[in-house]
Design an enzyme around this catalytic site. Structure first.
Site, short mmCIF file in Angstrom:
data_model
loop_
_atom_site.label_atom_id
_atom_site.label_comp_id
_atom_site.label_asym_id
_atom_site.label_seq_id
_atom_site.Cartn_x
_atom_site.Cartn_y
_atom_site.Cartn_z
N ASP A 156 -47.19 -40.23 34.38
CA ASP A 156 -47.07 -40.48 35.65
C ASP A 156 -46.80 -41.86 35.46
OD1 ASP A 156 -46.59 -40.43 38.38
OD2 ASP A 156 -48.89 -40.54 38.93
N ASP A 166 -52.10 -36.46 38.47
CA ASP A 166 -53.37 -36.71 39.35
C ASP A 166 -53.45 -35.92 40.68
OD1 ASP A 166 -51.38 -38.05 40.89
OD2 ASP A 166 -52.35 -39.76 40.84
N ASP A 205 -48.89 -32.26 40.74
CA ASP A 205 -48.63 -32.19 39.30
C ASP A 205 -49.38 -30.80 38.57
OD1 ASP A 205 -47.65 -34.73 39.04
OD2 ASP A 205 -49.45 -35.54 39.51
N ASP A 254 -71.58 -23.10 2.14
CA ASP A 254 -71.20 -22.90 3.59
C ASP A 254 -72.05 -23.60 4.47
OD1 ASP A 254 -68.92 -21.64 2.66
OD2 ASP A 254 -69.21 -19.60 3.24
#
Length: 985
Positions: free
Chosen positions: A424, A680, A684, A792
């Site tokens: 935007d 926002d 949207d 590990d």
């Protein structure tokens, strides 16, 4: 409600007050809650379900009853006066009331007076509807009601910690360990069974810790995104945590905001998106008296409404279990599952062959089974998912420090592969701090900038805080004091579809008119196109000229003569919304990382082009006219991909509507691009949800934040570029670990497979040996498990490692991963086989060991040597895998990784040197430092380091070969830039 209607006249009120005083206001309230729809705790029971109108009416009655009793309790406790309690009861009738709607007899055709059975139809009916019509609550009453109704929150289905721990014991990998434990118990190999049990619970504990830590971290970040509600308390509207709402509260519902609880519309009308509740894609219009539900979102309009149910009592709360779906499996989870399946199948195949071979050579079932089962467990990458989850969680914390809150961990991986970001403009690329300019084109004689600003203020709620940037701009420049006597009798708030606001105004003189402010092309559409053609033509020229200079304009118009009179264009207010100081640099940095930024804005085309020119984004900006539209079924059109090239080659789009944003994202995803979207507003939300990575910018609405994967708490795009870097760093860490884990599994598994099939210790046994050497080579279970645990367990530190992020979007390439892991593991296992052969042959006078002047080794020393070699090689393999196509020294490891590796290597070395002389699992074993030559562990270290350089050089050569010939598409930037088409549908 009238006293007669409800039986609460003075006597009953007095009796109620006495009862409340006698019972301290608690037990009586408790009794009032018992009934068909409320349980003993005052919550609506699950049997309420999908209620009829009569059931809903009874539910509201009970809500009113509860609020009434809470009011009495508050009055009695705080004032102690029966008369005051009665007075308080009377004031409550202003909050809750009933209305009687009577429909008069209608005049209808004769045929309509009878039903299909010729029975007369009654044309007159009376309907009594109980409504919640609040004027707001006091803080004291709200606090009292909060105790009774509880917080306005849905009960989270959190798994108890003990259940999470148990789940770590019956996942696919742990189930294989359980099978091994059962087998060891069946053959009465109790020490090995005990070791495997210890490994099982240690792995489960580690997995539990990392899982809960990652979950708690995400939950803590999401908690900072609590929805807010605009509520009237103590006579004033204020913004507060929506969790504190109670029935009877008066709330303000506006476009872009989520409905915080079940509410009854008080006046006017609003359009609500109920897709989360009903699946209906089109908004539904609600009028006065209608009930809107929690979980839906206002898309148009602004109304006051009274809360009727909160939390678990809401429609959404009662049906939440039906609305929740299973967790989506991320690309990373799919990849890890594929890797584990490949490795497990390979392990089972090789171990099965080894088991059959040992049986064929005369070994007992017990001994053969014990060895192959333990080897299978040791070769399985049990911790691979734990380490990856931890790495993602650490990445989310790192992003949070930079102002990006991650609501979905897998979004970090998607962000690493993002190649197009649709952004935007206003507030993201620009400051969203407009400045009024002196230049003000006026189209009505006698009007000035001063009057145009006053009219613009009348088209807003000038007596309330500004709702958006334009209102802030107008309120800051207009003479609001001069509007003290002006009355606004109606107001239409801004909507992203109509792109304007409108107010109906009555002046002290009695004159009434409408005034509107909004986008120039929208306001010009209100005018009489024929009568005001010249004004429209001049306005279009002015807008175009201003746009070419990057100056935005806001059109102001009013009706002439009356509210229903013709519209006249007062003028244009001009202002600038300059780009953020860091935006151009941010976009350049995004390009450096292979991410193209496309501008998607509702602004005028010329303004968008000017902004794009200033930011160096290219001037190929188009309006939305050529873009496709959603079909009548509100789905993407069948010919959507016909627009792919057009959208792909365009730098951005202007004057777009919400559906355009959704379709732009959709066509890019279907075209193969990993696509990000910033936004926002509620308009949207569909595009944010559809994008691979939805980013809600600072100040986004509840709807946008709920649809997004990442929520920014800092303004501008700079945080997004930081997020890209962090995401690719996390991706690099996971790639390093996965490559290492595959290589380590291949090294351990294939080494023992070849050793069992080709090297027989008894064939090398010297005559001077004091005890018989084993028939086949294997190590004690404890040593194999130590290798797995130390390696590990400490490799979780890779989540803190230093990584140079790729300059192109990341993508998993499983063929390249296995190729490089195969090279690393291949060199390691060949060096281990060579050392084992040399050690076994140490008593041969013509052997390498003897020619070096060294004394022959005992089998116990050989066992400890191989243990130390395999353990050290594992760690050195990690340092090769983490540097990618470069040599290991080209990428400095983090201090945490070095410390963890140093501790693990030190422990392995100490174990190899200090191991007591013993025969665990029938294998002779003794510490290297217990017999001569005591510096044997040093020789092993030197040998491992020399092999490491060879291993690293082989890796660099393999990468060079792959890149030179573009094998497996390793150089294909397009392939790296695009997502798998199969996942974009």
């Amino acid at each position: 409600m009238s006293t007669a209607d409800n039986g609460d006249g003075p006597k009953s009120v007095a009796a109620m007050a006495k009862a409340l005083a006698a019972q301290r206001g608690e037990e009586y309230v408790h009794d009032l809650l018992k009934g068909e729809f409320y349980d003993d705790g005052g919550r609506i029971t699950t049997n309420a379900g999908m209620q009829s109108e009569e059931d809903h009416e009874r539910e509201i009655q009970r809500t009113i009853q509860m609020v009434r009793s809470a009011t009495h309790a508050l009055s009695v406790r705080s004032q102690g006066s029966e008369q005051r309690s009665m007075s308080r009861m009377q004031s409550l009738r202003a909050v809750f009331s009933s209305r009687e709607d009577k429909e008069e007899e209608a005049k209808v055709p004769l045929d309509d007076l009878f039903d299909e059975n010729d029975v007369p139809v009654t044309m007159t009916r009376t309907k009594t509807v109980t409504s919640l019509d609040s004027e707001g609550l006091s803080s004291a009453l709200a606090a009292e009601l909060l105790k009774k109704f509880g917080r306005n929150e849905l009960p989270e289905k959190k798994k108890p910690k003990w259940l999470i721990f148990l789940e770590q014991l019956y996942q696919p990998m742990p189930l294989m360990i359980w099978a091994a434990i059962i087998i060891e118990a069946a053959i009465e190999s109790w020490p090995d069974m005990g070791i495997l049990l210890g490994i099982q619970f240690m792995n489960a504990s580690l997995s539990y810790y990392e899982t809960t830590k990652a979950g708690d971290a995400v939950a803590a970040l999401k908690a900072s995104l609590k929805p807010l509600a605009y509520v009237k308390r103590d006579g004033k509207f204020l913004s507060m945590d929506a969790a504190l709402l109670v029935p009877g509260d008066l709330v303000l519902l506006g476009a872009g905001g989520a409905i915080p609880a079940d509410c009854v519309v008080k006046d006017s009308q609003i359009d609500v998106d109920q897709a989360a509740l009903t699946g209906e894609s089109l908004p539904v219009t609600f009028f006065k008296g209608d009930s809107v539900k929690m979980g839906s979102t206002v898309v148009r309009g602004e109304v006051e409404a009274t809360v009727e149910a909160t939390g678990a009592n809401t429609f959404f709360g009662r049906t939440a279990a039906l609305l929740t779906g299973g967790d989506e499996v991320s690309n990373l989870q799919k990849l890890l599952m594929r890797i584990m399946i490949i490795l497990v199948v390979l392990s089972m195949a090789l171990c099965g062959i080894a088991f059959g071979y040992l049986l064929s050579r005369g070994e007992t079932v017990r001994e053969s089974l014990s060895f192959t089962v333990v080897l299978l467990v040791a070769s399985i990458p049990i911790a691979i998912e734990i380490v990856c989850t931890t790495t993602l969680a650490l990445g989310s914390r790192e992003l949070a420090k930079d102002g990006a809150i991650v609501s979905r961990l897998a979004a970090i991986e998607d962000m690493a592969g993002m190649s197009i970001l649709c952004s935007d403009k206003t507030g993201t690329l620009t400051l969203n701090k407009m400045m009024i300019q002196e230049e003000t084109p006026i189209y009505v004689e006698g009007e000035t900038q001063y009057t145009a600003l006053r009219f613009a203020a009348m088209a807003s709620k000038w007596n309330e805080p500004a709702r958006d940037a334009l209102d802030t701009l107008v309120h800051g420049a207009a003479d609001l004091k001069s509007l003290a006597d002006v009355q606004q009798i109606d107001y239409m708030p801004f909507d992203p579809t109509i792109k304007r606001t409108e107010g109906t105004i009555r002046l002290p003189s009695g004159e009434t008119f409408k005034v509107s402010k909004g986008a120039p092309h929208i306001i010009m559409g209100l005018l009489d196109q024929t009568a005001q053609a010249s004004v429209i033509e001049q306005c279009e020229k002015d807008v175009e000229g201003l746009g070419e200079r990057g100056i935005r304009s806001l059109a102001v118009a009013k009706t002439k003569g009356s509210a229903d009179g013709p519209w006249e264009l007062i003028g244009l207010l001009t202002f600038l919304d300059p780009p953020r100081p860091d935006t151009k640099d941010t976009i350049d940095r995004a390009r450096d990382f292979g991410v193209e930024v496309k501008m998607i804005t509702g602004d005028h085309l010329l303004i968008a082009k000017e902004t794009a020119r200033q930011l160096g984004m290219g001037t190929h900006i188009e309006n939305a006219g050529k873009l496709p539209k959603l079909g009548e079924d509100r789905k993407a059109p069948a010919n959507l991909m016909d627009f792919f090239s057009y959208v792909e080659e365009t730098s951005g789009f202007a004057q777009v509507f919400p559906e355009h944003k959704f379709l732009i994202v959709e066509v890019l995803r279907r075209g193969g691009y990993k696509t990000g979207m910033t936004g926002d507003g509620v308009n949207d939300a569909p595009a944010l949800q559809r994008a691979d990575v939805g980013v809600a910018v600072q100040g986004a609405t509840d709807a946008a934040r709920a649809a997004a994967d990442i929520v920014l708490t800092k303004p501008g795009l700079s945080t997004i570029v930081t997020a890209i870097i962090v995401a690719r760093t996390v991706f690099g860490r996971m790639t390093s670990f996965i490559t290492y884990r595959i290589a380590a599994t291949l090294q351990l598994l294939i080494f023992f497979f070849i050793a069992v099939l080709t090297m027989y210790p008894r064939d090398f046994q010297p005559e001077s040996a004091l005890e018989e050497w084993p028939a086949f080579f294997h190590m004690p279970v404890m040593m194999l498990m130590l290798i797995t645990l130390l390696n590990d367990g400490t490799l979780i530190s890779i989540g803190y490692d230093n990584v140079v992020p790729n300059t192109t979007p990341d993508k998993w390439n499983l063929k390249v991963l296995f190729t490089i892991a195969g090279v690393l593991g291949g060199v390691a296992l060949l060096s281990s086989l060579l050392m084992l052969w040399v050690a076994l042959n140490s008593h041969n006078p013509a052997g390498i060991w003897a020619k070096a002047g060294l004394a022959g080794l005992t089998y116990g020393q050989i066992t400890s040597m191989v243990y130390l070699k395999v353990s050290i090689s594992d760690f050195l393999t990690l340092f090769s895998s983490r540097s990618g196509g470069g040599f290991f020294w080209t990428n400095k490891p983090s201090g945490i990784l070095l410390v963890a590796a140093g501790i693990a290597c030190s422990l392995s070395t100490i174990m190899a040197n200090a191991w007591p002389e013993s025969r665990p699992d029938g294998v002779p074993t003794i510490g290297l430092a217990r017999v001569a030559p005591k510096e044997l562990s040093l020789y092993v270290w030197i040998y491992c380091l020399l092999c490491w350089f060879i291993q690293d050089a082989a890796k660099v050569g393999a990468y060079a070969l792959l890149k030179r010939n573009n094998i497996f598409g390793i150089n294909d930037v397009v392939a790296m830039k695009k997502a798998d088409p199969s996942t974009a549908v």
